[in-house]
Design a protein around this motif. Structure first.
Motif, mmCIF file in Angstrom:
data_model
loop_
_atom_site.group_PDB
_atom_site.id
_atom_site.type_symbol
_atom_site.label_atom_id
_atom_site.label_comp_id
_atom_site.label_asym_id
_atom_site.label_seq_id
_atom_site.Cartn_x
_atom_site.Cartn_y
_atom_site.Cartn_z
ATOM 1 N N ALA A 28 2.715 -2.312 -0.130
ATOM 2 C CA ALA A 28 4.007 -2.558 -0.531
ATOM 3 C C ALA A 28 4.455 -1.680 -1.933
ATOM 4 O O ALA A 28 5.452 -1.257 -2.242
ATOM 5 C CB ALA A 28 4.249 -4.187 -0.778
ATOM 6 N N PHE A 29 3.489 -1.901 -3.004
ATOM 7 C CA PHE A 29 3.434 -1.325 -4.178
ATOM 8 C C PHE A 29 3.955 0.114 -3.883
ATOM 9 O O PHE A 29 4.725 1.063 -4.506
ATOM 10 C CB PHE A 29 2.359 -1.234 -4.975
ATOM 11 N N ASP A 30 2.996 0.946 -3.094
ATOM 12 C CA ASP A 30 3.135 2.253 -2.782
ATOM 13 C C ASP A 30 4.564 2.656 -2.384
ATOM 14 O O ASP A 30 5.248 3.786 -2.732
ATOM 15 C CB ASP A 30 2.145 2.751 -1.938
ATOM 16 N N LEU A 31 4.982 1.621 -1.364
ATOM 17 C CA LEU A 31 6.290 1.839 -0.889
ATOM 18 C C LEU A 31 7.114 1.711 -2.004
ATOM 19 O O LEU A 31 8.227 2.642 -1.934
ATOM 20 C CB LEU A 31 6.656 0.839 0.231
ATOM 21 N N LEU A 32 7.170 0.840 -2.721
ATOM 22 C CA LEU A 32 8.177 0.599 -3.901
ATOM 23 C C LEU A 32 8.094 1.934 -4.913
ATOM 24 O O LEU A 32 9.187 2.353 -5.305
ATOM 25 C CB LEU A 32 7.727 -0.523 -4.855
ATOM 26 N N VAL A 33 6.994 2.589 -5.064
ATOM 27 C CA VAL A 33 6.932 3.558 -5.944
ATOM 28 C C VAL A 33 7.644 4.860 -5.219
ATOM 29 O O VAL A 33 8.649 5.444 -5.750
ATOM 30 C CB VAL A 33 5.555 4.168 -6.384
ATOM 31 N N ALA A 34 7.536 4.927 -3.805
ATOM 32 C CA ALA A 34 8.044 6.087 -2.990
ATOM 33 C C ALA A 34 9.707 5.948 -2.836
ATOM 34 O O ALA A 34 10.233 6.906 -3.353
ATOM 35 C CB ALA A 34 7.535 5.979 -1.714
ATOM 36 N N ARG A 35 10.036 4.684 -2.861
ATOM 37 C CA ARG A 35 11.478 4.364 -2.927
ATOM 38 C C ARG A 35 12.053 4.780 -4.210
ATOM 39 O O ARG A 35 13.236 5.118 -4.303
ATOM 40 C CB ARG A 35 11.932 2.954 -2.293
ATOM 41 N N SER A 36 11.447 4.116 -5.217
ATOM 42 C CA SER A 36 11.977 4.359 -6.584
ATOM 43 C C SER A 36 12.112 5.925 -6.748
ATOM 44 O O SER A 36 12.915 6.372 -7.746
ATOM 45 C CB SER A 36 10.939 3.917 -7.538
ATOM 46 N N ALA A 37 11.097 6.851 -6.487
ATOM 47 C CA ALA A 37 11.262 8.258 -6.555
ATOM 48 C C ALA A 37 12.532 8.861 -6.074
ATOM 49 O O ALA A 37 13.102 9.593 -6.528
ATOM 50 C CB ALA A 37 10.125 8.975 -5.954
ATOM 51 N N ARG A 38 12.971 8.054 -4.881
ATOM 52 C CA ARG A 38 14.434 8.507 -4.324
ATOM 53 C C ARG A 38 15.535 7.763 -4.987
ATOM 54 O O ARG A 38 16.468 7.770 -4.233
ATOM 55 C CB ARG A 38 13.942 8.354 -2.792
ATOM 56 N N ARG A 39 15.318 6.992 -6.041
ATOM 57 C CA ARG A 39 16.215 6.212 -6.647
ATOM 58 C C ARG A 39 16.780 5.152 -5.495
ATOM 59 O O ARG A 39 18.126 4.711 -5.761
ATOM 60 C CB ARG A 39 17.551 7.013 -7.415
ATOM 61 N N ASN A 60 -4.619 -3.386 -11.987
ATOM 62 C CA ASN A 60 -5.321 -2.169 -12.401
ATOM 63 C C ASN A 60 -5.202 -1.225 -11.356
ATOM 64 O O ASN A 60 -5.043 0.032 -11.692
ATOM 65 C CB ASN A 60 -6.608 -2.450 -12.849
ATOM 66 N N THR A 61 -5.626 -1.660 -10.050
ATOM 67 C CA THR A 61 -5.392 -0.510 -9.014
ATOM 68 C C THR A 61 -3.988 -0.100 -8.795
ATOM 69 O O THR A 61 -3.660 1.043 -8.694
ATOM 70 C CB THR A 61 -6.023 -1.367 -7.658
ATOM 71 N N LEU A 62 -2.796 -0.982 -9.125
ATOM 72 C CA LEU A 62 -1.551 -0.581 -8.937
ATOM 73 C C LEU A 62 -1.398 0.269 -9.795
ATOM 74 O O LEU A 62 -0.288 1.246 -9.704
ATOM 75 C CB LEU A 62 -0.878 -1.880 -8.815
ATOM 76 N N ALA A 63 -1.804 0.081 -11.347
ATOM 77 C CA ALA A 63 -1.404 1.012 -12.324
ATOM 78 C C ALA A 63 -2.313 2.531 -12.031
ATOM 79 O O ALA A 63 -1.384 3.530 -12.401
ATOM 80 C CB ALA A 63 -1.882 0.361 -13.649
ATOM 81 N N GLU A 64 -3.114 2.518 -11.576
ATOM 82 C CA GLU A 64 -3.815 3.781 -11.237
ATOM 83 C C GLU A 64 -2.911 4.498 -10.150
ATOM 84 O O GLU A 64 -2.706 5.791 -10.226
ATOM 85 C CB GLU A 64 -5.136 3.532 -10.507
ATOM 86 N N HIS A 65 -2.549 3.830 -8.978
ATOM 87 C CA HIS A 65 -1.407 4.254 -8.011
ATOM 88 C C HIS A 65 -0.334 5.087 -9.000
ATOM 89 O O HIS A 65 0.076 6.145 -8.445
ATOM 90 C CB HIS A 65 -1.216 3.336 -7.071
ATOM 91 N N ALA A 66 0.330 4.169 -9.797
ATOM 92 C CA ALA A 66 1.557 4.458 -10.193
ATOM 93 C C ALA A 66 1.177 5.681 -11.415
ATOM 94 O O ALA A 66 2.242 6.775 -11.337
ATOM 95 C CB ALA A 66 1.965 3.497 -11.177
ATOM 96 N N ASP A 67 0.120 5.869 -12.170
ATOM 97 C CA ASP A 67 -0.157 6.836 -12.776
ATOM 98 C C ASP A 67 -0.315 8.209 -11.849
ATOM 99 O O ASP A 67 0.144 9.178 -12.342
ATOM 100 C CB ASP A 67 -1.604 6.685 -13.549
ATOM 101 N N ARG A 68 -0.979 8.189 -10.832
ATOM 102 C CA ARG A 68 -0.996 9.293 -9.937
ATOM 103 C C ARG A 68 0.179 9.787 -9.428
ATOM 104 O O ARG A 68 0.245 10.970 -9.189
ATOM 105 C CB ARG A 68 -1.772 8.826 -8.950
ATOM 106 N N GLN A 69 1.365 9.035 -9.608
ATOM 107 C CA GLN A 69 2.566 9.376 -8.850
ATOM 108 C C GLN A 69 3.489 9.829 -10.303
ATOM 109 O O GLN A 69 4.698 9.905 -10.151
ATOM 110 C CB GLN A 69 3.311 8.245 -8.262
ATOM 111 N N GLY A 70 2.962 9.734 -11.452
ATOM 112 C CA GLY A 70 3.688 10.338 -12.783
ATOM 113 C C GLY A 70 4.232 9.022 -13.268
ATOM 114 O O GLY A 70 5.263 9.314 -14.274
ATOM 115 N N TRP A 71 4.217 7.868 -12.920
ATOM 116 C CA TRP A 71 4.729 6.794 -13.773
ATOM 117 C C TRP A 71 3.805 6.682 -15.172
ATOM 118 O O TRP A 71 2.616 6.981 -15.116
ATOM 119 C CB TRP A 71 4.685 5.618 -13.054
ATOM 120 N N LEU A 72 4.730 6.102 -16.102
ATOM 121 C CA LEU A 72 4.177 5.818 -17.427
ATOM 122 C C LEU A 72 4.062 4.045 -17.218
ATOM 123 O O LEU A 72 4.740 3.266 -16.753
ATOM 124 C CB LEU A 72 5.083 5.896 -18.449
ATOM 125 N N THR A 73 2.565 3.756 -17.232
ATOM 126 C CA THR A 73 2.116 2.559 -17.196
ATOM 127 C C THR A 73 1.536 1.924 -18.561
ATOM 128 O O THR A 73 1.028 2.756 -19.409
ATOM 129 C CB THR A 73 1.150 2.342 -16.276
#
Length: 115
Positions: A28-39, A60-73
């Motif tokens: 669900a978090f990975d989907l949220l990140v992908a959708r956010s990338a598309r605004r 912590n796992t979600l933060a790692e996923h976000a970091d890999r997608q270029g998010w600032l955590t």
């Protein structure tokens, strides 16, 4: 289950040998990140549960996923009192400064590498 073989060992934020049963939250978090990338912003997520069930480990796992997608955590922990408010403000300022330095350094290096 044989208690000796059970990988569950409660501990504040300690990563277990296997992160089991959290696939839906991570997906669900990975989907949220992908959708956010598309605004295409979503409502976000709330994790709740009793002490020791793995909320910090999942975060912590979600933060790692976000970091890999270029998010600032950044990480902060709130406390429900006046001193907690001041502590959160100070920690937020500190974490944003450190995070932005890390983020900007990473992107400066990337610009140097990319033509």
């Amino acid at each position: 289950m044989d208690l000796e073989l059970n990988p569950f060992k409660p501990g504040s934020g300690l990563r277990p040998p296997a992160l089991e049963g959290r696939g839906k939250q991570i997906a669900a978090f990975d989907l949220l990140v992908a959708r956010s990338a598309r605004r295409n912003y979503d409502r976000g997520m709330v994790l709740s549960g009793l002490r020791g069930v793995g909320k910090t480990t999942v975060l912590n796992t979600l933060a790692e996923h976000a970091d890999r997608q270029g998010w600032l955590t950044i990480g902060i922990e709130a406390r429900p009192n006046a001193a907690g408010t001041a502590a959160v403000r100070a920690k937020l300022g500190q974490e944003l400064t450190v995070g932005l330095r890390r983020y900007s350094r990473k992107h400066k290096i990337q610009k140097l590498i990319d033509p």
